[in-house]
Design an enzyme around this catalytic site. Sequence first.
Site, PDB file in Angstrom:
ATOM      1  N   PRO A 150     -33.405  14.994  32.926  1.00 30.88           N
ATOM      2  CA  PRO A 150     -34.359  15.030  34.040  1.00 30.88           C
ATOM      3  C   PRO A 150     -35.755  14.576  33.618  1.00 30.88           C
ATOM      4  O   PRO A 150     -36.227  14.946  32.537  1.00 30.88           O
ATOM      5  CB  PRO A 150     -34.364  16.504  34.452  1.00 30.88           C
ATOM      6  CG  PRO A 150     -33.029  17.011  34.023  1.00 30.88           C
ATOM      7  CD  PRO A 150     -32.655  16.238  32.794  1.00 30.88           C
ATOM      8  N   CYS A 151     -36.381  13.764  34.483  1.00 27.40           N
ATOM      9  CA  CYS A 151     -37.664  13.171  34.096  1.00 27.40           C
ATOM     10  C   CYS A 151     -38.863  13.952  34.631  1.00 27.40           C
ATOM     11  O   CYS A 151     -39.991  13.671  34.253  1.00 27.40           O
ATOM     12  CB  CYS A 151     -37.719  11.730  34.590  1.00 27.40           C
ATOM     13  SG  CYS A 151     -37.356  11.581  36.332  1.00 27.40           S
ATOM     14  N   GLN A 152     -38.627  14.947  35.493  1.00 31.41           N
ATOM     15  CA  GLN A 152     -39.752  15.668  36.098  1.00 31.41           C
ATOM     16  C   GLN A 152     -40.736  16.248  35.085  1.00 31.41           C
ATOM     17  O   GLN A 152     -41.937  16.268  35.353  1.00 31.41           O
ATOM     18  CB  GLN A 152     -39.256  16.797  37.029  1.00 31.41           C
ATOM     19  CG  GLN A 152     -38.605  16.318  38.298  1.00 31.41           C
ATOM     20  CD  GLN A 152     -37.126  16.013  38.090  1.00 31.41           C
ATOM     21  OE1 GLN A 152     -36.630  16.028  36.972  1.00 31.41           O
ATOM     22  NE2 GLN A 152     -36.430  15.720  39.170  1.00 31.41           N
ATOM     23  N   PHE A 154     -42.029  14.958  32.690  1.00 37.53           N
ATOM     24  CA  PHE A 154     -42.932  13.914  32.177  1.00 37.53           C
ATOM     25  C   PHE A 154     -43.470  13.009  33.277  1.00 37.53           C
ATOM     26  O   PHE A 154     -44.252  12.118  33.033  1.00 37.53           O
ATOM     27  CB  PHE A 154     -42.195  13.039  31.156  1.00 37.53           C
ATOM     28  CG  PHE A 154     -41.323  13.837  30.262  1.00 37.53           C
ATOM     29  CD1 PHE A 154     -41.886  14.545  29.216  1.00 37.53           C
ATOM     30  CD2 PHE A 154     -39.967  13.943  30.496  1.00 37.53           C
ATOM     31  CE1 PHE A 154     -41.100  15.339  28.407  1.00 37.53           C
ATOM     32  CE2 PHE A 154     -39.165  14.727  29.702  1.00 37.53           C
ATOM     33  CZ  PHE A 154     -39.730  15.433  28.648  1.00 37.53           C
ATOM     34  N   SER A 155     -43.002  13.246  34.502  1.00 34.65           N
ATOM     35  CA  SER A 155     -43.324  12.327  35.581  1.00 34.65           C
ATOM     36  C   SER A 155     -44.724  12.587  36.115  1.00 34.65           C
ATOM     37  O   SER A 155     -45.130  13.737  36.281  1.00 34.65           O
ATOM     38  CB  SER A 155     -42.285  12.512  36.687  1.00 34.65           C
ATOM     39  OG  SER A 155     -42.675  11.815  37.823  1.00 34.65           O
TER      40      SER A 155
END
Length: 403
Positions: A150-152, A154-155
């Site tokens: 999941p990229c959240q 670092f997003s």
Amino acid sequence: MPITQYQNNTSIYKKGDQKVYDITDEKRAWYRKISHESRLSKLSAEEGLIDSIHEINKPRFDPDLLMPQLESNGLTAISLFSGGGGLDLGFLRAGYQHIASYELILICKDTLTTNLESTNIYCGPDEGDVRKVNWNIYKDKVDIVHGGPPCQPFSVAGSRKGADDERNMWGEFSRAVNAMKPRVFIAENVLGILNPKFNDFVKKYILNELTDYSITTFKMHTADYGVPQIRERVFFVGFRNKPRLNKFTPPSPTHTWDHLGKNDSYPNCLLFDTGLEKTKGVRDCLGLHSIGFDNLAPTIRSAFTGKRNTTSILNSTAGQKSWGDMQIWPNGIQSSREKASAFPAKNKHFRLSVQDVGLIQGFPESWKFAGAVYQVLGQIGNSVSPPVAYHVAVSVANALKNT
Ligand SMILES: C[S@@+](CC[C@H](N)C(=O)[O-])C[C@H]1O[C@@H](n2cnc3c(N)ncnc32)[C@H](O)[C@@H]1O
């Protein structure tokens, strides 16, 4: 610490007596406004107060042509964090055989089972949660492990808590790779993870955890591979055998898009001829009539980000202008082209269907997503564009060839 963690990747935190969602106040207000406006106009359409103004569109873009099916390369793959299958599709087309796919969201099981040849599709909190899997069962039995944790964390759209975000699954990715010991791992994420703020994170969770691997990192832009969207992602590719890494070359662009974002009167002689194919603009791809201007789509937002079930793919106020310039309405996406045509946007701009959004992300129409509109948009918006995944998969297979 979140007090509630939803399957759709939204977390709720507590601030005093108030519950807060991990998106900015500005974004929350903006999402609310969009969804209110969309509800009102849908009511009008349902009451027959609006005449259709756009015919049902016939796309002029076929992502299948960007990733022709290659013969089996004899390599096996396991997919982690599979979502709606963007990476899986790219690897499948590049000739890999999936042994298994793991994903937390249950609806993805229907999508992956319908489209993939693999039968070992594990989805939902009981069987798909990577935290619960004993990866030793696959030890030395798989060539490739791929996944987009999941990229959240670092997003830029989130609060960028990195390691402190409960959705940080990089430790789990490393645990899986170290247990299975594939020849290569491929991990994908948002560019935010390259921010100096996360240097220590990358060292701790990737470089220092995956010490048996020689790792290279590179960025890819979706439009460089013929897909009409601004979308940049970073890949980490690790080879267990270092000399193989020396044989690996990251994919080179197959397409150019310098010609987009200018109106038709822009003098062609100013454009440098790269000899590459030209990525089509969104209007052209969707088969819409020429308005003398075309461009790439702004980055599609995942409908799984945020509190409500949204049917908007709008990611920013800049994106709103960009869609407007193309006379395309990015909210209130419909489940079919017929429905989109019957429900014109208030400003008369072209309304999108989920099939159109899939194309803009590089999914061929033969790839069928399961679920309600917001779930389909969530799967599309979370995915790696399949032609991008395809080129990474082909480059890795080339490096593993016995030459
Ligand atoms: C960036 S998306 C991956 C998209 C996918 N690679 C593709 O190309 O379509 C990350 C995915 O990880 C899933 N995920 C998050 N936590 C998980 C967990 N504990 N176990 C399995 N999957 C998880 C999310 O539901 C989400 O679908």
